[in-house]
Write an enzyme that holds these catalytic residues in place. Structure first.
Site, mmCIF file in Angstrom:
data_model
loop_
_atom_site.group_PDB
_atom_site.id
_atom_site.type_symbol
_atom_site.label_atom_id
_atom_site.label_comp_id
_atom_site.label_asym_id
_atom_site.label_seq_id
_atom_site.Cartn_x
_atom_site.Cartn_y
_atom_site.Cartn_z
ATOM 1 N N GLY A 25 24.811 -2.444 -8.936
ATOM 2 C CA GLY A 25 24.974 -3.330 -7.791
ATOM 3 C C GLY A 25 25.181 -2.536 -6.527
ATOM 4 O O GLY A 25 25.275 -1.305 -6.546
ATOM 5 N N LYS A 45 33.115 -4.190 -15.025
ATOM 6 C CA LYS A 45 32.579 -4.055 -13.674
ATOM 7 C C LYS A 45 33.465 -3.090 -12.908
ATOM 8 O O LYS A 45 34.674 -3.320 -12.763
ATOM 9 C CB LYS A 45 32.547 -5.419 -12.975
ATOM 10 C CG LYS A 45 31.979 -5.392 -11.576
ATOM 11 C CD LYS A 45 31.924 -6.802 -10.992
ATOM 12 C CE LYS A 45 31.320 -6.820 -9.600
ATOM 13 N NZ LYS A 45 31.241 -8.204 -9.067
ATOM 14 N N ARG A 138 30.104 -21.067 -3.814
ATOM 15 C CA ARG A 138 29.334 -20.663 -2.643
ATOM 16 C C ARG A 138 28.144 -19.743 -2.932
ATOM 17 O O ARG A 138 27.464 -19.321 -2.003
ATOM 18 C CB ARG A 138 30.229 -19.996 -1.583
ATOM 19 C CG ARG A 138 31.376 -20.879 -1.125
ATOM 20 C CD ARG A 138 31.978 -20.396 0.176
ATOM 21 N NE ARG A 138 32.436 -19.024 0.123
ATOM 22 C CZ ARG A 138 33.012 -18.404 1.142
ATOM 23 N NH1 ARG A 138 33.181 -19.042 2.284
ATOM 24 N NH2 ARG A 138 33.413 -17.162 1.034
ATOM 25 N N ASN A 144 23.662 -15.764 -11.282
ATOM 26 C CA ASN A 144 25.095 -15.903 -11.530
ATOM 27 C C ASN A 144 25.388 -16.848 -12.687
ATOM 28 O O ASN A 144 26.512 -17.344 -12.814
ATOM 29 C CB ASN A 144 25.811 -16.371 -10.263
ATOM 30 C CG ASN A 144 25.948 -15.260 -9.247
ATOM 31 O OD1 ASN A 144 25.881 -14.090 -9.594
ATOM 32 N ND2 ASN A 144 26.126 -15.625 -7.991
ATOM 33 N N ASP A 157 30.628 -14.474 -11.227
ATOM 34 C CA ASP A 157 30.604 -13.911 -9.875
ATOM 35 C C ASP A 157 31.173 -14.857 -8.828
ATOM 36 O O ASP A 157 30.439 -15.464 -8.048
ATOM 37 C CB ASP A 157 29.183 -13.483 -9.489
ATOM 38 C CG ASP A 157 29.217 -12.378 -8.434
ATOM 39 O OD1 ASP A 157 30.293 -12.210 -7.806
ATOM 40 O OD2 ASP A 157 28.207 -11.711 -8.240
#
Length: 490
Positions: A25, A45, A138, A144, A157
């Site tokens: 990422g 992560k 959002r 996701n 996420d």
């Protein structure tokens, strides 16, 4: 053009053994680890060493807290641990999902109507659960939504999530193809109905095999997509097996004005359950705590909204984005466009309940002030007396025939941590100017986002250490430079 950057070194974590890389990422990498006790595979992560400023740390902490608050839901990713590695990098440990997520599936598979309905209802229950504790996601999109080992969707996420009441502000990051018009306006605003739009756009992508306003074989730049999202009726799906009632649900959920959409994710789920019942399919139950349940009678009118009224929560600062995703290479099938939006149904069907577990986190972190673009006024009927909270800003018709210059003096310099800082000059600045930029790559169109300033910071992305970007000036009325300015730094 440049290749992808080398992954960061996996940290040594007590109680875990490194297995392999899962994904890269912009500001974090995701690795597969094997936990010693209890023995299981987990996704970890890890923030990149060069991105550990206060804003990114705060965004990472926000993501950990929100996911922990919601991870008991069967269709939301489960988080096991958040900590700091010995080398100083923060990390999240999450349940690992080995099956392909929706980002891969919607481009490569023919997803049946039955499965799309089932996925949509389960995702709607996850979104409603988040809303019920005052959290807006959002950034709902296929990337996701992961898939558990048992085939259930798992929403992940929450890195740019906000609490209800903050709405969509200038710091909201979002992926343009699945974003509603109000988040693309000059002054973005959003509420639960913005997530409703993105939820429906994700279901649409599953059925269509492309993003909702992508033109197969045509131009699908960020400017093109924004203009279509704001002005163009939702294109037909191009599938004979999709019943008109299902398209009508998606069309209402993706209405241009929030006041014309379903008021909640639960209402979307009920409408999808009604479609299942009409098709003679088993009705997919919902996972909604403290909600009146009617799994055997989905034709009943919707229950009182009091059952799922949002509760106030402690305010959580929203995250800061870096760039918003644009669609992948379009498919080749042509799609007709509706001339007139469908009528809105007057009532919504009822609900039920269900079950699932988790996944890994999406690798791309969005960072920069995304304030959207209004490429032209929407040709829409706002309906009678919309409430102020339902309004969103849309500028008047874009002025044509007036040239907007391209940025000048674009150049980049490498910082001590390997990050590149690019700067440029606006030769004719005007009030409301913002800048559409993206990192160039050899694999396709750049990922584009808006920033209000004449500089951006970019992590290294190639084996040769070179980074190339493009920048376009966008006026407040939607006009933009004819050609982007491009430059590389190494």
């Amino acid at each position: 053009m440049t290749a992808r950057r080398e992954p960061s070194a996996p940290p040594t974590l007590p109680g875990y053994r490194y297995v392999r890389l899962l994904g890269l990422g912009g500001f974090a990498d995701v690795f597969l680890y094997r936990q010693d006790l209890p023995v299981r595979d987990v996704a970890v992560k890890v923030l990149l060493a060069g991105s550990l400023d206060d804003d990114v740390r705060e965004r990472f902490q926000t993501e950990a807290n929100l996911m922990a608050q919601l991870s008991h839901h069967p269709s939301i990713v489960t988080i096991h641990q958040a900590a700091i590695a010995a080398d100083g990098r923060p990390y999240l440990v999450m349940e690992y999902c080995s099956r392909p997520g929706l980002a891969q599936r919607y481009r490569t598979e023919h997803v049946s109507v039955h499965e799309a309905l089932r996925i949509g209802i389960r995702l709607a229950s996850a979104v409603e659960a988040a809303h019920s504790v005052g959290i807006l996601h959002r950034d709902i999109k296929p990337a996701n939504v992961l898939t558990t080992d048992f085939g259930w969707p798992a929403l992940t996420d929450f890195g740019i999530a906000a609490t209800v009441g903050q709405g969509g502000g200038a710091t909201v990051g979002m992926s343009i193809p699945w974003s509603p018009p109000e988040l693309l306006a000059e002054h973005p605003t959003g509420d639960e109905r913005s997530d409703v739009y993105s939820l429906a756009a994700t279901i649409y992508s599953l059925l269509a095999g492309r993003t909702p306003f992508e033109v197969p074989g045509g131009s699908n730049s960020a400017q093109d997509l924004v203009t279509r999202i704001e002005r163009t009726p939702l294109p037909q799906l191009g599938r004979q097996d999709v019943p008109p009632a299902l398209f009508a649900v998606l069309e209402r959920a993706m209405a241009k004005h929030p006041s014309r959409r379903y008021a909640s994710a639960q209402a979307v789920a009920r409408a999808l359950q009604q479609v299942e019942a009409d098709l003679g399919l088993p009705v997919t139950p919902l996972d909604l705590p403290d909600v009146p349940l009617a799994p055997d009678d989905v034709r009943q009118p919707a229950q009182s909204d009091d059952a799922t009224r949002l509760r106030p929560v402690i305010e959580v600062a929203p995250s800061t984005p870096t760039w918003a995703a644009v669609p992948e290479a379009p498919t080749s099938d042509g799609l007709p466009v509706l001339d007139v939006p469908a009528e809105e149904p007057d009532e919504e069907p009822s609900s039920g309940r269900g079950r699932t577990v988790t996944a890994i986190v999406s690798g791309v972190v969005v960072l920069a002030a995304v304030i959207g673009v209004a490429a032209a006024a929407m040709n829409r009927d706002d309906g009678p007396n919309p409430q102020p909270s339902q309004e969103f800003s849309v500028p008047g018709d874009a002025v044509v025939g007036q040239d907007v210059p391209s940025p000048t003096g674009l150049s980049g310099t490498r910082q001590s941590d390997g990050t590149f800082v690019f700067t440029w000059t606006n030769p004719q600045p005007a009030e409301g100017d913002r800048y559409l930029w993206g990192v160039l790559s050899a694999t396709g169109d750049p990922e584009l986002a808006f920033v209000p300033t004449t500089s951006v910071a970019v992590p290294p992305t190639g084996d040769d250490g070179q980074v190339c970007i493009q920048v376009t000036i966008v006026r407040a009325d939607g006009r933009s430079s004819d050609e982007p300015t491009k430059a590389c730094a190494s």
